[in-house]
Design an enzyme around this catalytic site. Structure first.
Site, PDB file in Angstrom:
ATOM      1  N   GLY A 110       0.800  -1.413   0.034  1.00 26.56           N
ATOM      2  CA  GLY A 110       0.090  -0.074  -0.107  1.00 26.56           C
ATOM      3  C   GLY A 110       0.608   1.136  -0.024  1.00 26.56           C
ATOM      4  N   GLY A 112       2.508   3.644   1.545  1.00 26.50           N
ATOM      5  CA  GLY A 112       2.935   3.835   2.918  1.00 26.50           C
ATOM      6  C   GLY A 112       3.337   5.242   3.233  1.00 26.50           C
ATOM      7  N   ARG A 113       3.762   6.093   2.189  1.00 22.89           N
ATOM      8  CA  ARG A 113       4.079   7.208   2.483  1.00 22.89           C
ATOM      9  C   ARG A 113       3.693   8.183   0.997  1.00 22.89           C
ATOM     10  NH1 ARG A 113      10.622   7.363   0.985  1.00 22.89           N
ATOM     11  NH2 ARG A 113      10.713   5.721  -0.508  1.00 22.89           N
ATOM     12  N   LYS A 133       4.672  12.493  -2.518  1.00 17.50           N
ATOM     13  CA  LYS A 133       5.355  11.058  -2.106  1.00 17.50           C
ATOM     14  C   LYS A 133       6.206  11.676  -0.768  1.00 17.50           C
ATOM     15  CE  LYS A 133       8.507   7.422  -3.319  1.00 17.50           C
ATOM     16  NZ  LYS A 133       8.913   6.654  -4.662  1.00 17.50           N
ATOM     17  N   ASP A 145       8.494   5.291   8.367  1.00 18.56           N
ATOM     18  CA  ASP A 145       8.092   6.675   8.820  1.00 18.56           C
ATOM     19  C   ASP A 145       7.142   7.277   8.008  1.00 18.56           C
ATOM     20  OD1 ASP A 145       9.776   7.454   6.974  1.00 18.56           O
ATOM     21  OD2 ASP A 145      11.155   8.285   8.595  1.00 18.56           O
ATOM     22  N   GLY A 146       6.960   7.070   6.920  1.00 17.63           N
ATOM     23  CA  GLY A 146       6.185   7.705   5.857  1.00 17.63           C
ATOM     24  C   GLY A 146       6.790   8.830   5.218  1.00 17.63           C
ATOM     25  N   ARG A 210      -1.587  -0.169  -9.737  1.00 12.47           N
ATOM     26  CA  ARG A 210      -0.334  -1.131  -9.957  1.00 12.47           C
ATOM     27  C   ARG A 210      -0.948  -2.631  -9.895  1.00 12.47           C
ATOM     28  NH1 ARG A 210       3.619   1.485  -6.581  1.00 12.47           N
ATOM     29  NH2 ARG A 210       2.721   3.816  -6.198  1.00 12.47           N
ATOM     30  N   ASP A 280       4.360  -4.604  -7.164  1.00 15.39           N
ATOM     31  CA  ASP A 280       3.730  -3.207  -6.597  1.00 15.39           C
ATOM     32  C   ASP A 280       4.268  -1.993  -7.213  1.00 15.39           C
ATOM     33  OD1 ASP A 280       6.236  -4.212  -5.028  1.00 15.39           O
ATOM     34  OD2 ASP A 280       5.885  -2.059  -4.168  1.00 15.39           O
ATOM     35  N   ASN A 281       5.324  -2.174  -8.037  1.00 15.00           N
ATOM     36  CA  ASN A 281       6.011  -0.939  -8.587  1.00 15.00           C
ATOM     37  C   ASN A 281       5.696  -1.317 -10.297  1.00 15.00           C
ATOM     38  OD1 ASN A 281       6.944  -0.136  -6.256  1.00 15.00           O
ATOM     39  ND2 ASN A 281       8.969  -1.097  -6.561  1.00 15.00           N
TER      40      ASN A 281
HETATM   41  P1  AMP Z   1       9.055   0.669  -2.667  1.00  9.63           P
HETATM   42  O1  AMP Z   1      10.401  -0.205  -2.264  1.00  9.63           O
HETATM   43  O2  AMP Z   1       9.310   1.973  -2.605  1.00  9.63           O
HETATM   44  O3  AMP Z   1       8.360   0.205  -3.750  1.00  9.63           O
HETATM   45  O4  AMP Z   1       8.096   0.530  -1.358  1.00  9.63           O
HETATM   46  C1  AMP Z   1       7.538  -0.485  -0.986  1.00  9.63           C
HETATM   47  C2  AMP Z   1       6.698  -0.530   0.271  1.00  9.63           C
HETATM   48  O5  AMP Z   1       7.165   0.223   1.103  1.00  9.63           O
HETATM   49  C3  AMP Z   1       5.344   0.357  -0.223  1.00  9.63           C
HETATM   50  O6  AMP Z   1       4.157   0.157   0.362  1.00  9.63           O
HETATM   51  C4  AMP Z   1       5.921   2.030   0.144  1.00  9.63           C
HETATM   52  O7  AMP Z   1       4.826   2.683   0.577  1.00  9.63           O
HETATM   53  C5  AMP Z   1       6.514   1.375   1.464  1.00  9.63           C
HETATM   54  N1  AMP Z   1       7.584   2.326   1.961  1.00  9.63           N
HETATM   55  C6  AMP Z   1       8.526   2.498   1.533  1.00  9.63           C
HETATM   56  N2  AMP Z   1       9.255   3.647   2.029  1.00  9.63           N
HETATM   57  C7  AMP Z   1       8.582   4.056   3.024  1.00  9.63           C
HETATM   58  C8  AMP Z   1       8.665   4.864   3.905  1.00  9.63           C
HETATM   59  N3  AMP Z   1       9.920   5.675   4.311  1.00  9.63           N
HETATM   60  N4  AMP Z   1       7.556   5.144   4.957  1.00  9.63           N
HETATM   61  C9  AMP Z   1       6.418   4.431   4.801  1.00  9.63           C
HETATM   62  N5  AMP Z   1       6.277   3.407   3.603  1.00  9.63           N
HETATM   63  C10 AMP Z   1       7.364   3.273   3.038  1.00  9.63           C
HETATM   64 MG    MG Z   2       6.792   0.925  -4.579  1.00  9.20          MG
END
Ligand code: AMP
Ligand code: MG
Length: 539
Positions: A110, A112-113, A133, A145-146, A210, A280-281
Site C-alpha cells: 500500500g 505507505g508514504r 510522496k 516513518d512515511g 499497480r 507493486d512497482n
Molecule cells: P518501494 O520499495 O518504494 O516500492 O516500497 C515498498 C513499500 O514500502 C510500499 O508499500 C511503500 O509505500 C513502503 N514504503 C517505502 N518507504 C517507506 C517509508 N519511508 N515510509 C512508509 N512506507 C514506506
Molecule cells: Mg513502490
C-alpha cells in the site's frame, strides 16, 4: 492553450475524485498502521511540516494540469505541495495494494508514504491524480516513518522528468520541496544512520494503480472488490475497450501486456535499470513508476544492477528486465483469473507479451542502428555480435551509439581489408582503451564493416542515418554520478544543479555544446562512490 480556462489560483482548480467516489473506502479514519480489508483506500491527511521550501518544479507538468504560469512561484504552491495546506476540494487518501517483492508474495503493502490529493480535471477534460510522496505515514506505512529524504526525492523528480523527455511512459513530477524536517536514514543498512533533509515530491499520473492493486484482492479472495477495481479501471483509464465484461477483461490484460512490453523496450533502448521491479512497482498503464535504486547503464553489462539489495541475485539487472516484466504480468493474470470465465485464455494473452516485446525490441534496435527496418536474416546476427563486442572492454553505451552515428560509410561495397585500427571517433566510448587487445580491435572492426555493409544494403545516406540515430539514441541521460552531484549540492542548500539537470534533460537528443561535460563518461572517482553506481532501497 486557452488561458481563460487556466486556473489562476490553486483554489480554482477543478477536482473530481472518482477513485474515492466509486470504490470502497476503509471505514476507519484514524491514522494507524493496520491491515485494511475489503477497501481500495483509506482517508488520511498529510503530516504538516515546519518550513517547506521549493527546490524545483516542472513547468510542463504545471501546464498540463492547467495551472496559470506563475502559480508555481507562489508561497501558496509550496504550502499546498508540501502537504501543509489542503485545497477545499481535496480529499486525501492512500491506496491499498499488495505485491511480490523479489519473487515472494509480501502481502499488504500500500501507499505507505504516498498520499493522493485528488484528481484534477484540466481544461482539456483530462484527469490527473496528484500524489505527494514523503508526506507522512499512512495506515500502510508498516514499520517505516512515511517520509522521504532529499536524496531519493531529487532522484525521483529528475528521473521521471528525464524519462518523459526521452519519450518513455512514466509518472511525472510536478514539484520537489524540502520540508525543513530532518529524517534519519541508514543509507546502506550498515548501522551508520544519519539525519538527512526531508522532502516531498508531487507525482502526477492518470492512474497510480499497480499490478499489486489487483493482487491484494485476489490474495484475500475479495473477488467483488477485485471486480469493482477492474471495472472502475477499465471505465476510467481504458474507456476505448468498452463496457467491462469477462471478454473485455481479456482485452484489458492484453493492452496491459502491450504497454508493459513497450515500456521495457524503451528501458532497454536507453540503458535504464529500474532496480526494483516488484509487482507493486508495475503500473497498469505501462508507466515507469517508483524511482528508487534505479540506475543508468554506463559500461554495457546486461548483468548490472544498481540496487545493493539485489547484489546477490541480480534479479532486477538490466538484461533480465524483459523476463521479469513477463513474470510480473503472469502474477497479474493470476490475480484477475477469478473474473475471466475461460481463465485458460489468459495464458495465450500473456504469451502475446513475448511477441510484442520481441517485435518491439527488434524494431527499436533497427532504429538505434539507423536502419529502415529490422531484417532477421541479417540483423539477428548483427545485433548479437554487437552485444558481444560491447562487452569486450568497458564500453559506454550512451556514447557508443552517438559516436557510431558519426561514422560515414561509402555507399559502395567496402571490400574486406582487415582493419587493425578502429575509427577514432569510437575510442571515446571506451573507459580504458588499453583493455582492448588486438583481437578485440579486429573483432570490433569486423563488426563495423558488417554494419557498414548493412547500411549500404539499406541504402540510407549518412546524414539521414545520423539524424535517425540521434533522434533515438540520447546524448544526455541522468548519469548516476550527475544525480549524486546535484544531490550533494542540494543537501548544502544549493538547488542550482537540480535545476540545471532538469533543463539539460529536457532536450536529451540535442547537441548542447556548452554542456559537453554532462555527456562525458563517468569519471573514475564516481565508480565506487555511494550513489554513483551503488544504491539501496533506503529512501
Ligand atoms: P518501494 O520499495 O518504494 O516500492 O516500497 C515498498 C513499500 O514500502 C510500499 O508499500 C511503500 O509505500 C513502503 N514504503 C517505502 N518507504 C517507506 C517509508 N519511508 N515510509 C512508509 N512506507 C514506506
Ligand atoms: Mg513502490
Amino acid at each position: 492553450m486557452n488561458t481563460q480556462l487556466e486556473a489562476q489560483t490553486l483554489d480554482t482548480l477543478t477536482f473530481d475524485n472518482s477513485f474515492m467516489r466509486e470504490l470502497p473506502a476503509d471505514p476507519e479514519t484514524e491514522n494507524y498502521r493496520r491491515q485494511v480489508k475489503r477497501a481500495c483506500y483509506s482517508r488520511v491527511q498529510p503530516t504538516k511540516v515546519v518550513q517547506p521550501q521549493m527546490v524545483a518544479y516542472a513547468r510542463e507538468v504545471a501546464e498540463k494540469l492547467g495551472f496559470a504560469s506563475g502559480i508555481c512561484e507562489t508561497d501558496d504552491f509550496v504550502q499546498v505541495f508540501s502537504g501543509n495546506r489542503l485545497l477545499p476540494a481535496m480529499d486525501c487518501y492512500a491506496t491499498c495494494y499488495g505485491g511480490h517483492q523479489f519473487g515472494s508474495w509480501a502481502g499488504q503493502l500500500g501507499d505507505g508514504r504516498a498520499i493522493n490529493l485528488g484528481e484534477i480535471v484540466n481544461h482539456n477534460g483530462e484527469r490527473w491524480t496528484l500524489q505527494l510522496k514523503g508526506a507522512g505515514p499512512t495506515p500502510y506505512a508498516r514499520m517505516a516513518d512515511g517520509f522521504a529524504v532529499l536524496r531519493s526525492s531529487v532522484r525521483e523528480f529528475l528521473c521521471s522528468e528525464a524519462m518523459h523527455h526521452l519519450g518513455i511512459p512514466t509518472t511525472r513530477a510536478l514539484s520537489l520541496v524540502t520540508t525543513g524536517e530532518q529524517i534519519v536514514r541508514d543509507m546502506f543498512y550498515d548501522g551508520n544512520s544519519r539525519p538527512e533533509p526531508g522532502a516531498v515530491v508531487c507525482r502526477v499520473a492518470q492512474s497510480f494503480t499497480r499490478f499489486g492493486s489487483f493482487q491484494i484482492f485476489a490474495a484475500r479472495r475479495e473477488t467483488d472488490v477485485l471486480q469493482q477495481l477492474l471495472d472502475y479501471t477499465i471505465r476510467t483509464d481504458f474507456p476505448h475497450l468498452g463496457e467491462p465484461s469477462p471478454d473485455i477483461y481479456l482485452a484489458w490484460f492484453e493492452e496491459v501486456c502491450r504497454r508493459t512490453a513497450e515500456m521495457v523496450v524503451h528501458w532497454m533502448r536507453v540503458g535504464f535499470v529500474h532496480g526494483v521491479m516488484n509487482t507493486d512497482n508495475m503500473s497498469i498503464l505501462g508507466l515507469t513508476i517508483d524511482y528508487g535504486p534505479y540506475g543508468w547503464l554506463e559500461g554495457y553489462d546486461p548483468d548490472w544492477t544498481p540496487n545493493t539489495t539485489d547484489a546477490g541475485l541480480h534479479r532486477y539487472c538490466f538484461g533480465k528486465q524483459p523476463q521479469i516484466a513477463y513474470w510480473n504480468l503472469a502474477q497479474l493474470s493470476h490475480a484477475i483469473s477469478p473474473l475471466v470465465e475461460r481463465a485458460e485464455l489468459l495464458k495465450g494473452v500473456l504469451k502475446s507479451y513475448i511477441k510484442e516485446y520481441e517485435y518491439g525490441w527488434q524494431s527499436m534496435m533497427a532504429k538505434k542502428l539507423g536502419l529502415n527496418a529490422f531484417d532477421s536474416e541479417t540483423d539477428d546476427e548483427l545485433v548479437t555480435e554487437l552485444q558481444a563486442i560491447l562487452q569486450l572492454a568497458e564500453t559506454d553505451i550512451t556514447i557508443f551509439f552517438r559516436q557510431l552515428a558519426k561514422i560515414d560509410f561509402e555507399l559502395k561495397p567496402m571490400g574486406d581489408v582487415r582493419d587493425v585500427t578502429l575509427p577514432e571517433t569510437l575510442m571515446n566510448a571506451f573507459y580504458v582503451p588499453d583493455q582492448l587487445t588486438d583481437d578485440h580491435v579486429v573483432r570490433i572492426g569486423n563488426w563495423i564493416r558488417r554494419y557498414g555493409e548493412r547500411v549500404r544494403k539499406d541504402g540510407t545516406l549518412n546524414d539521414k542515418r545520423r539524424r535517425r540515430m540521434n533522434a533515438i539514441n540520447p546524448k544526455y541521460v541522468l548519469r548516476n554520478y550527475l544525480a549524486q552531484l546535484a544531490i550533494d549540492k542540494a543537501e548544502q542548500g544549493d538547488n542550482s544543479m537540480v535545476n540545471e539537470l532538469l533543463e539539460l534533460l529536457r532536450h536529451p537528443y540535442d547537441e548542447q555544446p556548452d554542456k559537453e561535460d554532462y555527456a562525458e563518461k563517468r569519471p573514475d572517482w564516481a565508480r565506487h562512490r555511494a550513489g554513483g553506481s551503488m544504491l539501496s532501497c533506503s529512501s
